[in-house]
Enzyme design. Sequence first.
Site, PDB file in Angstrom:
ATOM      1  N   GLY A  31       0.813  -1.222   0.000  1.00  0.00           N
ATOM      2  CA  GLY A  31       0.000   0.000   0.000  1.00  0.00           C
ATOM      3  C   GLY A  31       0.844   1.269   0.000  1.00  0.00           C
ATOM      4  O   GLY A  31       2.038   1.228  -0.284  1.00  0.00           O
ATOM      5  N   ALA A  32       0.194   2.403   0.347  1.00  0.00           N
ATOM      6  CA  ALA A  32       0.808   3.735   0.175  1.00  0.00           C
ATOM      7  C   ALA A  32       1.336   3.813  -1.258  1.00  0.00           C
ATOM      8  O   ALA A  32       2.511   4.096  -1.509  1.00  0.00           O
ATOM      9  CB  ALA A  32       1.902   3.999   1.204  1.00  0.00           C
ATOM     10  N   LEU A  33       0.438   3.545  -2.176  1.00  0.00           N
ATOM     11  CA  LEU A  33       0.817   3.301  -3.574  1.00  0.00           C
ATOM     12  C   LEU A  33       1.274   4.570  -4.296  1.00  0.00           C
ATOM     13  O   LEU A  33       0.788   5.664  -4.007  1.00  0.00           O
ATOM     14  CB  LEU A  33      -0.371   2.686  -4.323  1.00  0.00           C
ATOM     15  CG  LEU A  33      -0.893   1.368  -3.731  1.00  0.00           C
ATOM     16  CD1 LEU A  33      -2.070   0.851  -4.552  1.00  0.00           C
ATOM     17  CD2 LEU A  33       0.199   0.310  -3.637  1.00  0.00           C
ATOM     18  N   GLY A  36       5.452   3.863  -8.936  1.00  0.00           N
ATOM     19  CA  GLY A  36       6.224   2.615  -9.045  1.00  0.00           C
ATOM     20  C   GLY A  36       5.286   1.422  -9.035  1.00  0.00           C
ATOM     21  O   GLY A  36       5.367   0.522  -9.887  1.00  0.00           O
ATOM     22  N   HIS A  37       4.360   1.411  -8.066  1.00  0.00           N
ATOM     23  CA  HIS A  37       3.357   0.340  -8.010  1.00  0.00           C
ATOM     24  C   HIS A  37       2.491   0.368  -9.278  1.00  0.00           C
ATOM     25  O   HIS A  37       2.165  -0.662  -9.843  1.00  0.00           O
ATOM     26  CB  HIS A  37       2.449   0.519  -6.787  1.00  0.00           C
ATOM     27  CG  HIS A  37       3.159   0.466  -5.465  1.00  0.00           C
ATOM     28  ND1 HIS A  37       3.336   1.574  -4.680  1.00  0.00           N
ATOM     29  CD2 HIS A  37       3.724  -0.562  -4.788  1.00  0.00           C
ATOM     30  CE1 HIS A  37       3.977   1.251  -3.575  1.00  0.00           C
ATOM     31  NE2 HIS A  37       4.224  -0.042  -3.606  1.00  0.00           N
ATOM     32  N   GLN A  61       7.507  -9.374   8.111  1.00  0.00           N
ATOM     33  CA  GLN A  61       8.736  -8.999   7.400  1.00  0.00           C
ATOM     34  C   GLN A  61       9.403  -7.762   7.988  1.00  0.00           C
ATOM     35  O   GLN A  61      10.419  -7.310   7.487  1.00  0.00           O
ATOM     36  CB  GLN A  61       8.471  -8.795   5.910  1.00  0.00           C
ATOM     37  CG  GLN A  61       7.704  -7.538   5.560  1.00  0.00           C
ATOM     38  CD  GLN A  61       7.331  -7.520   4.090  1.00  0.00           C
ATOM     39  OE1 GLN A  61       6.495  -8.294   3.645  1.00  0.00           O
ATOM     40  NE2 GLN A  61       7.950  -6.632   3.330  1.00  0.00           N
ATOM     41  N   GLU A 148      12.181  -4.013  -9.583  1.00  0.00           N
ATOM     42  CA  GLU A 148      13.634  -4.190  -9.439  1.00  0.00           C
ATOM     43  C   GLU A 148      14.228  -3.237  -8.408  1.00  0.00           C
ATOM     44  O   GLU A 148      15.416  -3.325  -8.110  1.00  0.00           O
ATOM     45  CB  GLU A 148      14.322  -4.006 -10.801  1.00  0.00           C
ATOM     46  CG  GLU A 148      14.089  -5.214 -11.689  1.00  0.00           C
ATOM     47  CD  GLU A 148      14.711  -5.106 -13.061  1.00  0.00           C
ATOM     48  OE1 GLU A 148      14.987  -3.973 -13.513  1.00  0.00           O
ATOM     49  OE2 GLU A 148      14.895  -6.162 -13.688  1.00  0.00           O
ATOM     50  N   LYS A 149      13.426  -2.340  -7.866  1.00  0.00           N
ATOM     51  CA  LYS A 149      13.943  -1.520  -6.761  1.00  0.00           C
ATOM     52  C   LYS A 149      14.370  -2.439  -5.621  1.00  0.00           C
ATOM     53  O   LYS A 149      15.383  -2.223  -4.972  1.00  0.00           O
ATOM     54  CB  LYS A 149      12.893  -0.524  -6.255  1.00  0.00           C
ATOM     55  CG  LYS A 149      13.461   0.368  -5.165  1.00  0.00           C
ATOM     56  CD  LYS A 149      12.526   1.479  -4.808  1.00  0.00           C
ATOM     57  CE  LYS A 149      11.528   1.062  -3.758  1.00  0.00           C
ATOM     58  NZ  LYS A 149      12.130   0.969  -2.407  1.00  0.00           N
ATOM     59  N   GLN A 153      15.118  -8.987  -3.391  1.00  0.00           N
ATOM     60  CA  GLN A 153      13.819  -9.624  -3.109  1.00  0.00           C
ATOM     61  C   GLN A 153      13.368 -10.501  -4.287  1.00  0.00           C
ATOM     62  O   GLN A 153      12.799 -11.570  -4.090  1.00  0.00           O
ATOM     63  CB  GLN A 153      12.779  -8.543  -2.829  1.00  0.00           C
ATOM     64  CG  GLN A 153      11.369  -9.066  -2.670  1.00  0.00           C
ATOM     65  CD  GLN A 153      10.425  -8.007  -2.150  1.00  0.00           C
ATOM     66  OE1 GLN A 153      10.374  -7.775  -0.951  1.00  0.00           O
ATOM     67  NE2 GLN A 153       9.696  -7.349  -3.020  1.00  0.00           N
TER      68      GLN A 153
HETATM   69  P1  AMP Z   1       6.038  -2.407  -1.477  1.00  0.00           P
HETATM   70  O1  AMP Z   1       4.648  -1.891  -1.422  1.00  0.00           O
HETATM   71  O2  AMP Z   1       7.079  -1.398  -1.147  1.00  0.00           O
HETATM   72  O3  AMP Z   1       6.205  -3.728  -0.770  1.00  0.00           O
HETATM   73  O4  AMP Z   1       6.300  -2.725  -3.017  1.00  0.00           O
HETATM   74  C1  AMP Z   1       5.447  -3.557  -3.745  1.00  0.00           C
HETATM   75  C2  AMP Z   1       6.067  -3.835  -5.082  1.00  0.00           C
HETATM   76  O5  AMP Z   1       6.272  -2.609  -5.788  1.00  0.00           O
HETATM   77  C3  AMP Z   1       7.452  -4.512  -4.969  1.00  0.00           C
HETATM   78  O6  AMP Z   1       7.589  -5.488  -5.981  1.00  0.00           O
HETATM   79  C4  AMP Z   1       8.393  -3.349  -5.188  1.00  0.00           C
HETATM   80  O7  AMP Z   1       9.649  -3.745  -5.705  1.00  0.00           O
HETATM   81  C5  AMP Z   1       7.626  -2.533  -6.202  1.00  0.00           C
HETATM   82  N1  AMP Z   1       8.092  -1.155  -6.214  1.00  0.00           N
HETATM   83  C6  AMP Z   1       8.155  -0.295  -5.168  1.00  0.00           C
HETATM   84  N2  AMP Z   1       8.701   0.870  -5.547  1.00  0.00           N
HETATM   85  C7  AMP Z   1       8.996   0.760  -6.872  1.00  0.00           C
HETATM   86  C8  AMP Z   1       9.597   1.625  -7.845  1.00  0.00           C
HETATM   87  N3  AMP Z   1       9.996   2.843  -7.541  1.00  0.00           N
HETATM   88  N4  AMP Z   1       9.741   1.150  -9.096  1.00  0.00           N
HETATM   89  C9  AMP Z   1       9.330  -0.106  -9.424  1.00  0.00           C
HETATM   90  N5  AMP Z   1       8.772  -0.971  -8.553  1.00  0.00           N
HETATM   91  C10 AMP Z   1       8.612  -0.542  -7.300  1.00  0.00           C
END
Ligand code: AMP
Length: 279
Positions: A31-33, A36-37, A61, A148-149, A153
Site C-alpha cells: 500500500g501507500a501506492l 512505481g506500483h 517482514q 527491481e527496486k 527480493q
Molecule cells: P512495497 O509496497 O514497497 O512492498 O512494493 C510492492 C512492489 O512494488 C514490490 O515489488 C516493489 O519492488 C515494487 N516497487 C516499489 N517501488 C517501486 C519503484 N519505484 N519502481 C518499481 N517498482 C517498485
Amino acid sequence: MLQFSTKKALGEYLDQQRQLGKTIGFVPTMGALHEGHASLVKIARKSTDIVTVSVFVNPTQFNDKNDLQNYPRTEEKDCQLLESLGVDAVFLPSVDEMYPEPDTRVFDFAGIDRVMEGEHRPGHFNGVAQVVSRLFDIVNPDKAFFGEKDYQQIAIIKQMVKTLGYKLEIVPCPIVRGADGLALSSRNALLTPEHRAVAPFIHKTLSQVPAMAATKSPAEICNWVVETINSQPLLEAEYFQIVDDETMMPINTFTKGRKSVGCVTVWAGKVRLIDNVVF
Ligand code: AMP
C-alpha cells in the site's frame, strides 16, 4: 473494481475467472501506492486478463517495530488509484485473515539471504516468503510482478518459487524514479523536506559507477560510493555491495558477459532508503 477482504471470496472469484479461460496477473504491495506500483499494474494489465493487487502491510517482514508502526497507510487513496488503472480485484486482508495462526516456517534461500538486506534485516526475507507464498496460494496467479527496486527480493522470490514448486512466472519490472532521480518509495513520504532535498544524491552517485567498472575493482567502487554518499551530512550509507546478478554473492572482480548489480541502503534521517545500479 471488486474489493475482497477474505481468502475464500477472492479465491472463489478467481476460480470463476480461470474457468472462463482468463489468465491471472498478481501484484503484491504494502500500500501507500505510487507510480512505481502503478507501473507494475500497467505491465500486468498488458500481459494478463485479470489483474489482482493485494494491499497488506505484512508484520512478519518487519524486523523493526517502529518501522511497522510508522509505515504509511492510505487505503482509500490506494483503491482510487487501482480503480483508475483498471485493476479487476483488490485484496485487503486483515492480519488475522492472513495469519490465523503464527507462521513458523523457516525458508532456505540457498545463501541468497546471507548478504545485503538479508544480513542487515534479520528475518526480513523469511517474512517476505511467508506472506508471498500465502498470497500465491490464495491467488494462484499465472504471472506475478515485482519491482527491481527491491532487487534482492526478486532473487529471493524466484528461489522460493523453485523450492516450493509454484507453476507461475515471476516478472521483474524496472525501477520508477521521480524527475530528480530518486527511486519512488512509500517511505519517501516519511522524509523531512531537508532529507527529501538531498535524497536524489543517492541515484546521482550510483549512476556514475558503471563507467568506473572499466578501471576500478568492485571493492574500490564500494568504498567510493560509501564515502561519496557519506560526504552529504544528511545521508548515511549502511552498505553498498556489488553482487553477481544470479547468485547474489559479492564479487571480487568484474567478469565480461556476467551481469552484476550494486545495491545500496542509505539512512536519510530516520528513513531507510534502498536503490541499486546494474553493471
Ligand atoms: P512495497 O509496497 O514497497 O512492498 O512494493 C510492492 C512492489 O512494488 C514490490 O515489488 C516493489 O519492488 C515494487 N516497487 C516499489 N517501488 C517501486 C519503484 N519505484 N519502481 C518499481 N517498482 C517498485
